[in-house]
Design a protein around this motif. Structure first.
Motif, short mmCIF file in Angstrom:
data_model
loop_
_atom_site.label_atom_id
_atom_site.label_comp_id
_atom_site.label_asym_id
_atom_site.label_seq_id
_atom_site.Cartn_x
_atom_site.Cartn_y
_atom_site.Cartn_z
N ASP A 250 0.94 -1.51 -0.27
CA ASP A 250 -0.15 -0.12 0.17
C ASP A 250 0.89 1.72 -0.04
O ASP A 250 2.12 1.07 0.43
CB ASP A 250 -0.70 -0.26 1.18
CG ASP A 250 -2.34 0.97 0.75
OD1 ASP A 250 -2.18 1.66 -0.22
OD2 ASP A 250 -3.00 0.51 1.57
N GLU A 251 0.67 2.70 -0.11
CA GLU A 251 1.25 3.66 -0.29
C GLU A 251 2.05 3.98 1.63
O GLU A 251 1.47 3.48 2.40
CB GLU A 251 0.18 5.03 -0.20
CG GLU A 251 1.20 5.92 -0.10
CD GLU A 251 1.70 6.33 -1.79
OE1 GLU A 251 2.73 6.16 -1.56
OE2 GLU A 251 1.27 5.55 -2.58
N GLY A 252 3.51 3.62 1.18
CA GLY A 252 3.81 4.20 2.60
C GLY A 252 4.36 2.76 3.13
O GLY A 252 4.23 2.30 4.64
N LEU A 253 3.92 1.54 3.01
CA LEU A 253 3.55 0.18 3.45
C LEU A 253 4.00 -0.80 2.54
O LEU A 253 3.99 -1.44 1.47
CB LEU A 253 2.26 -0.68 4.00
CG LEU A 253 1.95 -1.83 4.79
CD1 LEU A 253 3.01 -2.10 5.48
CD2 LEU A 253 0.17 -1.55 4.41
N PHE A 254 5.57 -2.02 2.60
CA PHE A 254 5.93 -2.70 2.35
C PHE A 254 6.67 -4.04 2.82
O PHE A 254 6.36 -3.56 4.06
CB PHE A 254 7.67 -2.17 1.20
CG PHE A 254 7.75 -0.72 0.84
CD1 PHE A 254 7.36 -0.63 -0.51
CD2 PHE A 254 7.36 0.40 1.27
CE1 PHE A 254 7.39 -0.01 -1.21
CE2 PHE A 254 7.26 1.73 0.86
CZ PHE A 254 7.39 1.73 -1.04
N SER A 255 6.38 -4.72 1.96
CA SER A 255 6.30 -6.54 3.17
C SER A 255 8.11 -6.84 1.99
O SER A 255 8.34 -6.92 1.14
CB SER A 255 5.11 -7.13 2.10
OG SER A 255 5.35 -8.25 2.71
N GLY A 256 8.54 -7.69 3.17
CA GLY A 256 9.78 -8.80 2.83
C GLY A 256 10.05 -9.51 3.68
O GLY A 256 10.27 -9.41 5.13
#
Length: 111
Positions: free
Chosen positions: A39-45
């Motif tokens: 999402d905007e400003g939300l990243f997954s690793g």
């Protein structure tokens, strides 16, 4: 973990670990990690699929690079992976996951 360390590094046998990690293991049906913008400003690793430190480090680096707008071999690698697939419902999930993990552990027994 200590036994596997001793087996892998016999010259260090008996050296005790000051720290160790244990926790939940994230898996996908097709062994694909989730490294992307959610999402905007939300990243997954996340979702190491039993490969632990190496894959977890790479997905974390990739997520940070995405957040900073950096294009790299890591971000391109994970961006090229197919969409991750959810595991089946219980009890198939538990049975299948345990079978796959035991197989991977057996394959890596010398490591």
């Amino acid at each position: 973990m200590q036994r596997k360390f001793d087996d892998r590094f016999p010259q260090l046998r008996g050296m005790t670990m000051d720290y160790s990690w244990a926790g939940h293991l994230c898996l996908t049906l097709n062994s694909v990690s989730v490294m992307r913008r959610l999402d905007e400003g939300l990243f997954s690793g996340c979702v190491q699929n039993g490969l632990g430190t190496a894959r977890g480090t790479l997905t974390g680096i990739g997520a940070a690079e995405l957040a900073c707008g950096v294009d790299s071999d890591i971000t391109r690698h994970f961006a090229a992976e197919v969409q991750s697939r959810r595991l089946p419902p219980q009890p198939f999930q538990r049975i299948g996951a345990n079978a796959v993990l035991r197989y991977k552990e057996w394959r890596a027994r010398k490591e």
